[in-house]
Design an enzyme around this catalytic site. Structure first.
Site, PDB file in Angstrom:
ATOM      1  N   THR A   9     -27.426 -34.108  -7.242  1.00 15.29           N
ATOM      2  CA  THR A   9     -28.059 -33.030  -6.997  1.00 15.29           C
ATOM      3  C   THR A   9     -27.544 -31.590  -6.347  1.00 15.29           C
ATOM      4  O   THR A   9     -26.519 -32.096  -5.482  1.00 15.29           O
ATOM      5  CB  THR A   9     -29.444 -33.393  -6.186  1.00 15.29           C
ATOM      6  OG1 THR A   9     -30.193 -32.264  -6.027  1.00 15.29           O
ATOM      7  CG2 THR A   9     -29.001 -33.811  -4.822  1.00 15.29           C
ATOM      8  N   ASP A  70     -35.241 -35.406 -11.467  1.00  9.59           N
ATOM      9  CA  ASP A  70     -35.903 -34.251 -11.897  1.00  9.59           C
ATOM     10  C   ASP A  70     -37.295 -34.307 -11.680  1.00  9.59           C
ATOM     11  O   ASP A  70     -37.963 -35.348 -11.611  1.00  9.59           O
ATOM     12  CB  ASP A  70     -35.651 -34.015 -13.293  1.00  9.59           C
ATOM     13  CG  ASP A  70     -35.559 -32.505 -13.877  1.00  9.59           C
ATOM     14  OD1 ASP A  70     -34.938 -31.710 -13.073  1.00  9.59           O
ATOM     15  OD2 ASP A  70     -36.468 -31.902 -14.707  1.00  9.59           O
ATOM     16  N   TYR A 152     -42.682 -25.935  -3.652  1.00 13.48           N
ATOM     17  CA  TYR A 152     -44.264 -25.951  -3.587  1.00 13.48           C
ATOM     18  C   TYR A 152     -44.937 -26.629  -2.560  1.00 13.48           C
ATOM     19  O   TYR A 152     -46.087 -26.569  -2.453  1.00 13.48           O
ATOM     20  CB  TYR A 152     -44.632 -26.275  -4.780  1.00 13.48           C
ATOM     21  CG  TYR A 152     -44.096 -25.467  -6.042  1.00 13.48           C
ATOM     22  CD1 TYR A 152     -44.960 -24.488  -6.512  1.00 13.48           C
ATOM     23  CD2 TYR A 152     -42.976 -26.108  -6.847  1.00 13.48           C
ATOM     24  CE1 TYR A 152     -44.362 -23.599  -7.618  1.00 13.48           C
ATOM     25  CE2 TYR A 152     -42.598 -25.411  -7.849  1.00 13.48           C
ATOM     26  CZ  TYR A 152     -43.265 -24.498  -8.302  1.00 13.48           C
ATOM     27  OH  TYR A 152     -42.727 -23.557  -9.448  1.00 13.48           O
TER      28      TYR A 152
HETATM   29  P1  ITT Z   1     -31.273 -30.381  -8.827  1.00 12.27           P
HETATM   30  O1  ITT Z   1     -31.622 -30.096 -10.191  1.00 12.27           O
HETATM   31  O2  ITT Z   1     -29.789 -29.953  -8.443  1.00 12.27           O
HETATM   32  O3  ITT Z   1     -31.555 -31.709  -8.283  1.00 12.27           O
HETATM   33  P2  ITT Z   1     -33.232 -28.470  -8.276  1.00 12.27           P
HETATM   34  O4  ITT Z   1     -33.906 -27.865  -7.351  1.00 12.27           O
HETATM   35  O5  ITT Z   1     -32.978 -27.646  -9.476  1.00 12.27           O
HETATM   36  O6  ITT Z   1     -31.977 -29.364  -8.022  1.00 12.27           O
HETATM   37  P3  ITT Z   1     -35.417 -29.826 -10.045  1.00 12.27           P
HETATM   38  O7  ITT Z   1     -34.724 -29.165 -11.189  1.00 12.27           O
HETATM   39  O8  ITT Z   1     -35.956 -31.246 -10.015  1.00 12.27           O
HETATM   40  O9  ITT Z   1     -34.301 -29.587  -8.786  1.00 12.27           O
HETATM   41  O10 ITT Z   1     -36.339 -28.633  -9.732  1.00 12.27           O
HETATM   42  C1  ITT Z   1     -37.673 -28.628  -9.452  1.00 12.27           C
HETATM   43  C2  ITT Z   1     -38.320 -27.614  -8.512  1.00 12.27           C
HETATM   44  O11 ITT Z   1     -39.681 -28.246  -8.143  1.00 12.27           O
HETATM   45  C3  ITT Z   1     -37.506 -27.421  -7.315  1.00 12.27           C
HETATM   46  O12 ITT Z   1     -36.740 -26.435  -7.594  1.00 12.27           O
HETATM   47  C4  ITT Z   1     -38.681 -27.223  -6.438  1.00 12.27           C
HETATM   48  O13 ITT Z   1     -39.099 -25.638  -6.440  1.00 12.27           O
HETATM   49  C5  ITT Z   1     -39.907 -28.083  -7.065  1.00 12.27           C
HETATM   50  N1  ITT Z   1     -39.831 -29.205  -6.097  1.00 12.27           N
HETATM   51  C6  ITT Z   1     -39.084 -30.453  -6.462  1.00 12.27           C
HETATM   52  N2  ITT Z   1     -39.416 -31.454  -5.718  1.00 12.27           N
HETATM   53  C7  ITT Z   1     -40.010 -30.855  -4.699  1.00 12.27           C
HETATM   54  C8  ITT Z   1     -40.744 -31.332  -3.542  1.00 12.27           C
HETATM   55  O14 ITT Z   1     -40.493 -32.455  -3.076  1.00 12.27           O
HETATM   56  N3  ITT Z   1     -41.741 -30.490  -3.008  1.00 12.27           N
HETATM   57  C9  ITT Z   1     -42.007 -29.380  -3.311  1.00 12.27           C
HETATM   58  N4  ITT Z   1     -41.507 -28.834  -4.574  1.00 12.27           N
HETATM   59  C10 ITT Z   1     -40.462 -29.537  -5.075  1.00 12.27           C
END
Ligand code: ITT
Length: 193
Positions: A9, A70, A152
């Site tokens: 990540t 993800d 969020y």
């Molecule tokens: P990696 O892919 O490098 O792991 P990322 O931030 O791009 O990091 P995601 O593709 O899983 O991760 O993104 C999903 C988005 O959803 C993230 O940028 C946040 O805005 C939101 N998100 C993920 N986990 C969350 C959480 O625990 N609480 C609130 N929002 C979350």
């Protein structure tokens, strides 16, 4: 000695949460720890596909076993949006404030405010692939509340709570979508030992 596990990540908040959850039993290495500083592509159309893509990238380029997460926020009144597009809902900037503003605007006249966070963790061990899912149900409130967490969290109140994920502090790591998926991963790894 603790077993080492690479977590694919670039999100420092995720890393911190997962270290807090697994830290007693595992040494969780970040991408920076293995000297990977580029962005891993996420081009699949599903959480499962993207989680796997991130884990496979590390396996292919470094030969290391690893896991990736993800996560998407799925809002029922918006047919599951933002879902797999949660990070770039308001554009490529990965701007959480802009993402929340867009979502709150779209939810303006919606009466059904139910939503869920869903995390898929993909683990690659040798040739084997394993997927683990974690879900937390809740509601989208009308304004931001709380300073903790990320993404969020300030607009999401988990079922059974009155505070948002940004207000409940360390409790997030006991009840969240990510905590649940990581607990399944930890169980799986323990049973293999
Ligand atoms: P990696 O892919 O490098 O792991 P990322 O931030 O791009 O990091 P995601 O593709 O899983 O991760 O993104 C999903 C988005 O959803 C993230 O940028 C946040 O805005 C939101 N998100 C993920 N986990 C969350 C959480 O625990 N609480 C609130 N929002 C979350």
């Amino acid at each position: 000695m603790k077993t080492k596990l690479v977590f694919a990540t670039n999100n420092a908040h995720k890393l911190e949460e997962v270290r807090a959850i697994l830290g007693n039993d595992y040494e969780v290495l970040s991408l920076a720890d293995i000297n990977l500083h580029e962005d891993i592509p996420e081009t699949a159309g599903t959480l499962e596909g993207n989680a796997l893509q991130k884990a496979q990238y590390v396996k292919q380029h470094f030969g290391l076993d690893c896991f990736a997460d993800d996560t998407g926020l799925e809002v029922y009144a918006l047919n599951g949006e933002p879902g797999v597009y949660s990070a770039r809902y308001a554009g490529e900037g990965h701007d959480s404030e802009a993402n929340m503003s867009k979502l709150l605007l779209k939810m303006n006249k919606k009466r059904n405010r139910k939503a869920r966070f869903r995390t898929i963790v993909a683990l690659i061990q040798g040739e084997d692939i394993h997927l683990f899912e974690g879900i937390v149900n809740g509601t989208i409130i009308k304004e931001r509340r709380g300073e903790g967490g990320f993404g969020y969290d300030p607009i999401f109140v988990p079922e059974g709570y009155s505070q948002t994920l940004a207000e409940i502090g360390e409790e997030k790591n006991k009840i969240s979508h990510r905590a649940r998926a990581i607990a399944k991963l930890a169980d799986f790894l323990k049973n293999k030992e």
